[in-house]
Design an enzyme around this catalytic site. Structure first.
Site, PDB file in Angstrom:
ATOM      1  N   LYS A 111       5.123  -2.597  -5.994  1.00  0.00           N
ATOM      2  CA  LYS A 111       4.384  -3.852  -5.895  1.00  0.00           C
ATOM      3  C   LYS A 111       4.138  -4.419  -7.294  1.00  0.00           C
ATOM      4  CE  LYS A 111       1.699  -2.941  -1.679  1.00  0.00           C
ATOM      5  NZ  LYS A 111       2.250  -4.047  -0.873  1.00  0.00           N
ATOM      6  N   ARG A 165       4.361   1.317   8.842  1.00  0.00           N
ATOM      7  CA  ARG A 165       5.062   1.529  10.117  1.00  0.00           C
ATOM      8  C   ARG A 165       5.773   2.873  10.146  1.00  0.00           C
ATOM      9  NH1 ARG A 165       8.396  -3.922   9.086  1.00  0.00           N
ATOM     10  NH2 ARG A 165       6.497  -4.338   7.896  1.00  0.00           N
TER      11      ARG A 165
END
Ligand code: BES
Ligand code: MN
Ligand code: ZN
Length: 496
Positions: A282, A356
């Protein structure tokens, strides 16, 4: 209450006679257009300062949540807070909640031993004394939380008692108990969320769960190690912790409030204790906020706290998939293919879509409990923040009736969720040339394709997914975890 959160507020409901009342603080209602509640009127008559004057002088308009304080209004009352509730006989539940939250802030640092709140007399259609009491207790408990663990010199808040004045103390007491338990549950979730990533690691969460299990007879706690997860074939979950020195932990808490034969409801939380993005790193700005990437897990702990306090006659399995997402020489790389517990292979096109990956294996794991329903809670996608902002949680489900039930629980508890579509047409975005499924679906509808990914692993039961990326914490000056969606989850489970 465990998990280092102080329980500094006591609630009780009583019939109160205002003429003979002696207290440190009283809270009464004022409405717009200069109208007062009966108790406010009486206080105004007895006091040296007529409350009407405050309206005339423009000090107070009765706007929802507005407050004005009078000191020593009478000989026996040290302080009075006049709290605004909008137009008389027109206050909605949402407005009542807004005003209660403003009161919660006002009482946040109060050291006054006793506060009497006279708000039950506000008439709201379809709203019982129990509901009003519950809203007040939740708001005040929430207001009296403070983060202290890593700040020097934070003063412990003093113990205070709040008396809820009502003609129906029995009903109101029930509401106070529920509201206090939900407030405490939110505060546990906030504390875990606020703790930094170097303290709140997957192992820390596991130890907190074990501590809860030791303290409560009907909570059994089991923690699966990486070795055990490997044996179960959880290649997807383990691909996320691969780049970190902190081992992943799969935490399983079983609350038994009903006969063992009764099928449980399952809640499953994303517990990424820090999300750097992994090799798909990120950008640096604001990355500290990725310590909040375990707020789904925190809401599971919070909800368990509420259940333990209220002991409802249901069974609940609470699962937390905890891992740290780091880049490292052993980290998963874009293009790597992993095999999930379900047997489906996953092409990890972006290591930053890690939530996920941990959830899918946890969701396969809960099949063994033959759950009546399964809700996962996750700070899953930035796209959900873009879609709904901070007001509503994104709700996705493979069962419309279940989704409606959760939407209703959100409205009732003031912790709203919005039902998003999960049509089959979106599933194609997850096609991979090299595996059964890709872990990202491109920029369009990012929160929906994330839900679609999870739906591939939840075919065997009634399931909903709550994307709390926008609702779990606040940024800026008020940076901190919110404790959402503990109210929604508690409301739903308590209705069972
Ligand atoms: N934890 C983040 C989601 C997130 C981002 C929540 C910002 C709140 C604020 C999640 O793991 C993530 O990084 N998701 C990616 C998915 C993308 C790579 C498909 C995202 O939303 O950018
Ligand atoms: Mn991520
Ligand atoms: Zn994440």
């Amino acid at each position: 209450m465990s998990i280092n959160v102080a329980n500094n507020t006591k609630f009780s409901a009583k019939k109160v006679t205002i003429d003979t009342l002696k207290t440190d603080c009283i809270v009464v209602a004022g409405f717009s257009d200069g109208e007062l509640s009966d108790t406010a009127k009486q206080l105004s008559n007895d006091s040296n300062i007529a409350i009407n004057t405050l309206y005339k002088q423009g000090e107070f308009s009765g706007k929802v949540g507005q407050q004005v304080t009078l000191y020593q209004p009478t000989k026996n009352i040290s302080k009075a807070i006049i709290l605004g509730f909008g137009a008389k006989d027109k206050t909605s539940i949402a407005e009542f909640r807004k005003a209660a939250n403003s009161l919660g802030k006002a009482l946040s640092n109060s050291t006054l031993k006793q506060t009497v709140i006279c708000l039950d007399e506000i008439e709201i259609p379809d709203c019982t004394s129990k509901v009003k009491a519950r809203i007040c207790a939740e708001a005040i408990s929430h207001g009296r939380y403070q983060y202290a663990q890593t700040r020097s010199g934070t003063k412990t808040k003093s113990n205070v008692s709040v008396t809820y004045a009502t003609a129906t103390p029995k009903d109101a007491n029930k509401g106070l108990t529920v509201g206090h338990a939900i407030g405490n549950g939110m505060n546990v979730a906030r504390e875990l969320g606020n703790l930094p990533g170097n303290i709140c690691t997957p192992s820390y969460l596991a130890s907190q769960a074990k501590k809860l299990g030791k303290a409560h007879k009907n909570l059994s706690v089991k923690v699966l190690s990486e070795k055990q997860m490997k044996e179960l074939g959880m290649g997807s979950l383990l691909s996320v912790s691969a780049g970190s020195n902190e081992p992943a932990q799969l935490i399983v808490m079983e609350y038994t409030g009903a006969a063992k034969s009764q099928k449980p409801h399952a809640i499953v939380g994303k517990g990424i204790t820090f999300d750097t993005g992994g090799i798909s790193l990120k950008p640096g700005a604001g990355m500290d906020e990725m310590k909040f990437d375990m707020c789904g897990a925190a809401s599971v702990f919070g909800t368990v706290t509420t259940l333990l306090e209220l002991q409802p006659k249901i069974n609940v399995v609470a699962v937390v998939a905890a891992a740290e997402n780091m880049p490292g020489s052993k980290a998963t790389k874009p293009g790597d293919i992993v095999t999930s517990m379900s047997g489906q292979t996953i092409e990890v096109l972006n290591t930053d879509a890690e939530g996920r990956l941990v959830l899918c294996d946890a969701l396969s794991y809960v099949e063994r409990f033959k759950p009546q329903s399964v809700i996962d809670i996750a700070t899953l996608t930035g796209a959900c923040v873009i879609a709904l902002g901070g007001h509503a949680t994104g709700l996705f489900s493979n069962d419309d009736e279940f989704a409606n039930e959760l939407v209703a629980a959100g409205i009732k508890s003031g912790d709203r969720a919005w039902h998003m579509p999960m049509w089959d047409e979106y599933q194609g975005q997850l096609d991979s040339n090299f595996a059964d499924i890709a872990n990202i679906g491109g920029r369009p509808a990012g929160s929906i394709t994330a839900a679609c990914f999870l739906s591939r692993f939840t075919k065997k039961y009634t399931w909903a997914h709550l994307d709390i990326a926008g609702t779990a914490w606040l940024s800026g000056g008020a940076k901190g975890a919110t404790g959402r969606p503990v109210p929604l989850l508690s409301e739903y489970l308590l209705s069972k």
